[in-house]
Write an enzyme that holds these catalytic residues in place. Structure first.
Site, mmCIF file in Angstrom:
data_model
loop_
_atom_site.group_PDB
_atom_site.id
_atom_site.type_symbol
_atom_site.label_atom_id
_atom_site.label_comp_id
_atom_site.label_asym_id
_atom_site.label_seq_id
_atom_site.Cartn_x
_atom_site.Cartn_y
_atom_site.Cartn_z
ATOM 1 C CG ASP A 218 15.402 6.933 -34.458
ATOM 2 O OD1 ASP A 218 14.552 6.058 -34.243
ATOM 3 O OD2 ASP A 218 15.184 8.146 -34.325
ATOM 4 C CG HIS A 220 19.255 10.046 -36.243
ATOM 5 N ND1 HIS A 220 18.640 11.085 -36.899
ATOM 6 C CD2 HIS A 220 18.399 9.650 -35.267
ATOM 7 C CE1 HIS A 220 17.475 11.329 -36.341
ATOM 8 N NE2 HIS A 220 17.293 10.463 -35.351
ATOM 9 C CG ASP A 247 14.073 9.902 -37.206
ATOM 10 O OD1 ASP A 247 13.244 10.298 -38.048
ATOM 11 O OD2 ASP A 247 14.146 10.367 -36.062
ATOM 12 C CG ASP A 250 18.250 15.387 -40.560
ATOM 13 O OD1 ASP A 250 18.934 15.941 -41.442
ATOM 14 O OD2 ASP A 250 17.018 15.498 -40.485
ATOM 15 N NE ARG A 251 19.859 15.765 -33.678
ATOM 16 C CZ ARG A 251 19.874 16.875 -32.961
ATOM 17 N NH1 ARG A 251 20.893 17.686 -33.034
ATOM 18 N NH2 ARG A 251 18.866 17.172 -32.164
ATOM 19 C CG ASN A 279 10.876 12.923 -36.237
ATOM 20 O OD1 ASN A 279 11.298 11.789 -36.013
ATOM 21 N ND2 ASN A 279 11.406 13.997 -35.675
ATOM 22 C CG HIS A 280 15.102 13.626 -38.107
ATOM 23 N ND1 HIS A 280 15.914 14.733 -38.106
ATOM 24 C CD2 HIS A 280 14.714 13.448 -36.822
ATOM 25 C CE1 HIS A 280 16.032 15.204 -36.869
ATOM 26 N NE2 HIS A 280 15.300 14.439 -36.068
ATOM 27 C CG HIS A 328 9.972 7.413 -36.523
ATOM 28 N ND1 HIS A 328 11.220 6.842 -36.424
ATOM 29 C CD2 HIS A 328 10.090 8.658 -35.992
ATOM 30 C CE1 HIS A 328 12.052 7.709 -35.871
ATOM 31 N NE2 HIS A 328 11.393 8.811 -35.598
ATOM 32 N NE ARG A 376 9.606 13.196 -29.593
ATOM 33 C CZ ARG A 376 10.843 12.726 -29.742
ATOM 34 N NH1 ARG A 376 11.767 13.480 -30.313
ATOM 35 N NH2 ARG A 376 11.159 11.509 -29.338
ATOM 36 C CG HIS A 403 10.021 9.684 -32.252
ATOM 37 N ND1 HIS A 403 10.623 10.603 -33.078
ATOM 38 C CD2 HIS A 403 8.990 10.351 -31.647
ATOM 39 C CE1 HIS A 403 9.985 11.763 -32.989
ATOM 40 N NE2 HIS A 403 9.000 11.627 -32.120
#
Length: 475
Positions: A218, A220, A247, A250-251, A279-280, A328, A376, A403
């Site tokens: 990730d 991010h 990923d 995001d964030r 997943n993002h 991922h 999750r 992840h």
């Protein structure tokens, strides 16, 4: 017996110190000693929220309300958990309860309004949906006649093509916190969509004995940390291939810069620069965790829709030398899944709530054998026996996945057969973790781990409602 939970202040110090694992540990001990205390469940729910274990957080908040239906923090935590899981109607109901009891709570009111906006937007999208094939944003763009104004002095593609010079110029432009012209951004996205749509859902490559590949987890939206990886490990090239394991966005505050850089390198080196979906790279996550808002602020809603289309074509897994499988999330909710099943996945869509596509993006390993409900709230957790059976059935040696934040940037579990790599150091500017990347060489496929720490970056706030999930106060 449990001094941290008998004395509230020391226990809350775990939150102040961002030591969420110990907060979970001690509140679990407190729950075991006093299972009828709603506060313990609620505060453990908060610790789970901070570690993105939204399924566990939801269960604890619900338990707190079963114990005390008037405990307002329970409604707040349950709403936040449901929001993170994309269960917007359920979240709205609980936020409404909080606002009624605490009409002057600005934070609760803001979250209620944001959730209400999303619920209405989803209802509108369903109302206008039809059975007709959805038209691509590309069909409404006239790139050829899109004018680049004279005052724009930034990088431009050469005859619509990405070159090494363009990539170097674009990265320097981004480092100065400047945007490339929208025409250039659209050109990159259209070309990336065309390229990715021609790839299989399971990409299969062979490394020669003298070759190696660098595998990153990730990122991010942490653009300056991405550049630090390239400083440490070299720029992508045919002699220095990379695989980024989902990923990308995001964030962090610089998701646009990260993803355009990665797409640019994919276009420049299509056969030795690889990208997998996380997943993002999905609409729901982008709506909640910042990417949609960032693109709308820096460009337009139309451009975000095109990003969404491109993300749907990202491959889901990659097999290296027929022995190492990279994805991922992780393995599957049921036994019997084969590599051929992965090849057959129709990936051009938002991921379903269950099944192999969902699992590839969402599942996590666990230390005990068997499978369990996901922390999750999506997919499952799988044990070392599940990993062993899958590898044996598919004649593989081990899997590499991402992840999950890991303090050292990586983790080796399941008797060395399940490796996690995470490449966003000091995740969300507060987790204090290292980042890592892995070298795999064709000669022996033995993973070599390389760690690094976060570098300074401009202080720009992420454009996300749900970044408050990581910064949430005790209320």
């Amino acid at each position: 017996m449990f001094p941290c939970c008998l004395n509230k202040k020391p226990c809350l110090s775990f939150f102040a110190d961002k030591d969420y694992e110990n907060a979970i540990k001690y509140y679990s001990e407190a729950v075991e000693a006093n299972p009828t205390n709603a506060v313990y469940y609620s505060n453990r729910s908060l610790a789970y929220l901070r570690t993105e274990c939204y399924g566990y957080a939801l269960a604890d908040a619900t338990k707190a309300l079963e114990i005390d239906k008037n405990y307002i923090k329970g409604y707040y935590r349950r709403a936040t958990s449901n929001m993170a899981l994309g269960k917007f109607k359920a979240a709205l109901k609980d936020y409404e309860t909080v606002v009624k009891v605490r009409p002057n709570d600005k934070d609760a009111k803001m979250k209620y309004q944001e959730c209400n906006k999303i619920v209405k937007q989803k209802a509108f999208e369903r109302a206008i949906a039809s059975d007709e094939i959805k038209k691509s944003v590309v069909d409404s763009l006239d790139i050829e006649n899109m004018t680049i104004e004279d005052e724009y002095t930034g990088p431009k593609l050469e005859d619509g093509k990405v070159t090494a010079k363009f990539m170097n110029d674009m990265v320097e432009w981004f480092k100065d916190q400047k945007k490339i012209h929208r025409k250039c951004a659209y050109q990159i996205l259209i070309s990336a969509k065309d390229l990715l749509s021609k790839l299989p859902s399971l990409v299969e490559i062979t490394l020669k004995e003298t070759e190696k590949i660098s595998i990153c987890g990730d990122t991010h939206g942490q653009f300056y940390d991405l550049l630090h990886i390239f400083d440490l490990n070299g720029l992508p090239s045919p002699a220095n291939p990379y695989l980024f394991n989902g990923d990308f966005v995001d964030r962090g505050s610089f998701s646009l810069e990260v993803i355009l850089t990665l797409f640019g390198y994919k276009l420049l080196y299509p056969d030795c620069f690889f990208l997998l979906r996380g997943n993002h790279e999905t609409d729901n996550m982008n709506q909640m965790y910042g990417f949609e808002g960032e693109i709308k602020a820096k460009y337009t809603a139309q451009m975000f829709q095109l990003f969404s289309e491109v993300f749907q074509w990202l491959p889901l897994a990659q097999c290296i030398n027929g022995k190492v499988l990279v994805m991922h999330g992780g393995l599957f909710s049921e036994d019997g899944v084969t590599l051929d099943d992965l090849r057959k996945i129709e990936r051009n869509r938002q991921p379903p709530d269950s099944g192999p596509m969902c699992d590839l993006l969402w599942s996590d390993p666990q230390p005990q054998n068997g499978r369990s409900v996901s922390k999750r709230g999506v997919s499952c957790q799988f044990g070392p026996d599940v990993t062993e059976r899958f590898l044996t059935e598919n004649k593989l040696d081990f899997i590499i996945r991402s992840h999950e934040v890991k303090p050292e940037g990586y983790e080796v579990t399941h008797n060395g057969k399940c490796i996690t790599v995470f490449s966003a150091p000091n995740y969300c500017d507060q987790m204090g973790n290292k980042g890592a990347y892995i070298h795999l060489r064709g000669s022996d496929l033995k993973p070599e781990f390389h760690q690094f720490t976060a570098v300074p970056h401009p202080n720009v706030k992420p454009m996300a409602y749900a970044n408050s999930l990581m910064q949430m106060g005790m209320m």
